[in-house]
Enzyme design. Sequence first.
Site, PDB file in Angstrom:
ATOM      1  N   LEU A  95      11.602 -19.905  -3.977  1.00  0.00           N
ATOM      2  CA  LEU A  95      10.147 -19.726  -3.836  1.00  0.00           C
ATOM      3  C   LEU A  95       8.666 -19.541  -4.880  1.00  0.00           C
ATOM      4  O   LEU A  95       8.590 -19.494  -5.649  1.00  0.00           O
ATOM      5  CB  LEU A  95      10.371 -17.859  -3.557  1.00  0.00           C
ATOM      6  N   ASP A 138       1.086  -1.432   0.110  1.00  0.00           N
ATOM      7  CA  ASP A 138      -0.016  -0.241  -0.455  1.00  0.00           C
ATOM      8  C   ASP A 138       0.993   1.073  -0.165  1.00  0.00           C
ATOM      9  O   ASP A 138       1.681   1.568   0.502  1.00  0.00           O
ATOM     10  CB  ASP A 138      -1.166   0.445   0.940  1.00  0.00           C
ATOM     11  N   HIS A 180       2.938   3.501  -8.334  1.00  0.00           N
ATOM     12  CA  HIS A 180       2.179   1.825  -9.337  1.00  0.00           C
ATOM     13  C   HIS A 180       3.871   1.438  -9.693  1.00  0.00           C
ATOM     14  O   HIS A 180       4.027   0.146  -9.734  1.00  0.00           O
ATOM     15  CB  HIS A 180       1.140   1.554 -10.055  1.00  0.00           C
TER      16      HIS A 180
HETATM   17  C1  IPE Z   1      -4.792  -3.080  -0.133  1.00  0.00           C
HETATM   18  O1  IPE Z   1      -4.601  -1.335   0.046  1.00  0.00           O
HETATM   19  C2  IPE Z   1      -5.420  -3.809  -0.788  1.00  0.00           C
HETATM   20  C3  IPE Z   1      -3.875  -3.424  -2.303  1.00  0.00           C
HETATM   21  C4  IPE Z   1      -3.014  -3.231  -1.736  1.00  0.00           C
HETATM   22  C5  IPE Z   1      -4.116  -4.490  -3.341  1.00  0.00           C
HETATM   23  P1  IPE Z   1      -5.949  -0.066  -0.338  1.00  0.00           P
HETATM   24  O2  IPE Z   1      -5.373   1.577  -0.783  1.00  0.00           O
HETATM   25  O3  IPE Z   1      -6.878  -1.053  -1.042  1.00  0.00           O
HETATM   26  O4  IPE Z   1      -6.940  -0.705   1.250  1.00  0.00           O
HETATM   27  P2  IPE Z   1      -7.933   0.142   2.593  1.00  0.00           P
HETATM   28  O5  IPE Z   1      -8.422   0.589   0.440  1.00  0.00           O
HETATM   29  O6  IPE Z   1      -6.499   1.821   2.092  1.00  0.00           O
HETATM   30  O7  IPE Z   1      -8.151  -0.151   3.334  1.00  0.00           O
HETATM   31  C1  IPE Z   2      -1.645   0.311  -4.135  1.00  0.00           C
HETATM   32  O1  IPE Z   2      -1.411   1.325  -3.721  1.00  0.00           O
HETATM   33  C2  IPE Z   2      -1.736  -0.477  -4.809  1.00  0.00           C
HETATM   34  C3  IPE Z   2      -2.874  -0.996  -5.611  1.00  0.00           C
HETATM   35  C4  IPE Z   2      -4.267  -0.594  -4.409  1.00  0.00           C
HETATM   36  C5  IPE Z   2      -3.500  -1.245  -6.016  1.00  0.00           C
HETATM   37  P1  IPE Z   2      -2.706   2.749  -3.518  1.00  0.00           P
HETATM   38  O2  IPE Z   2      -2.610   2.683  -5.145  1.00  0.00           O
HETATM   39  O3  IPE Z   2      -3.554   2.150  -2.950  1.00  0.00           O
HETATM   40  O4  IPE Z   2      -1.780   3.531  -3.337  1.00  0.00           O
HETATM   41  P2  IPE Z   2      -2.313   4.741  -1.852  1.00  0.00           P
HETATM   42  O5  IPE Z   2      -2.990   4.101  -0.864  1.00  0.00           O
HETATM   43  O6  IPE Z   2      -3.517   5.802  -2.231  1.00  0.00           O
HETATM   44  O7  IPE Z   2      -0.823   5.822  -1.496  1.00  0.00           O
HETATM   45 MG    MG Z   3      -4.440   2.545  -0.706  1.00  0.00          MG
END
Ligand code: IPE
Ligand code: IPE
Ligand code: MG
Length: 230
Positions: free
Chosen positions: A124, A13, A30
């Site tokens: 792995l 995240d 990303h």
């Molecule tokens: C969790 O991250 C899902 C992934 C990393 C794929 P999110 O950004 O979607 O989580 P929330 O919405 O903050 O809980």
């Molecule tokens: C995690 O990063 C990737 C996915 C959930 C696909 P985010 O896109 O959730 O990044 P933030 O949380 O908005 O910074």
């Molecule tokens: Mg996120």
Amino acid sequence: MNKIPRHIAVIMDGNGRWAKQKGLPRAIGHQEGVKSLHEAVATGNDAGVKYLTAYTFSTENWFRPKHEVELLMKLMAIAADDERPGLIKNNVRVRTVGRLNDLPRNLQDAMARLVADTAKNTGLTLTLALSYGGRTEILDACRRAVEAGKAPQTEAEFGALLYDPSLPDPDLLIRTGGDRRISNYLLWQSAYTELYFTETLWPDFRKAELLAAIEDYAQRQRRFGRIDEE
Ligand code: IPE
Ligand code: IPE
Ligand code: MG
């Protein structure tokens, strides 16, 4: 080192916030995140981790704006093809969990190629959670039990109905990006998993950060509801 976690699950995240902090489009965050996963696989493999399960796209992530969903689908398909030769070479076995049928055809195909071409590898196991939700997984398992006309009698029998029955429970769950929640990840499997939360945003979570998490895990005492004999 005998305290290397056999299975690490990771909630990757913070990609969007990482990009925002730098004044860059989310896409770049990303893309950098893909590099962090690449590094986690290499580092984990070298450290003797057997399973790494990466939360790549959740069932809830479908509710993001259409352009972001399309971007992520595109980036995942590109990364799957780009990373394939290296994963084959490094003996990594790739698997997937989730409702793969929800994904665009080209991404399903890219994932199928990756899984097929690494199926015989013995290093792995990298499991990508795609269109994955813990509740959906449990629901799908229940539906499978009903279809088979047989109610599971034990936890092991229920576990055999999950997306990948061969996946052991995670020993360590890492969440980057500062939030302290599970966000519907591996709900059944993480009953006794050690949790590790870090403020570090996923694109900045590289080798040293992963080794620090493994080191932290090594200090923990797992009791599984029992009493320490020491
Ligand atoms: C969790 O991250 C899902 C992934 C990393 C794929 P999110 O950004 O979607 O989580 P929330 O919405 O903050 O809980
Ligand atoms: C995690 O990063 C990737 C996915 C959930 C696909 P985010 O896109 O959730 O990044 P933030 O949380 O908005 O910074
Ligand atoms: Mg996120």
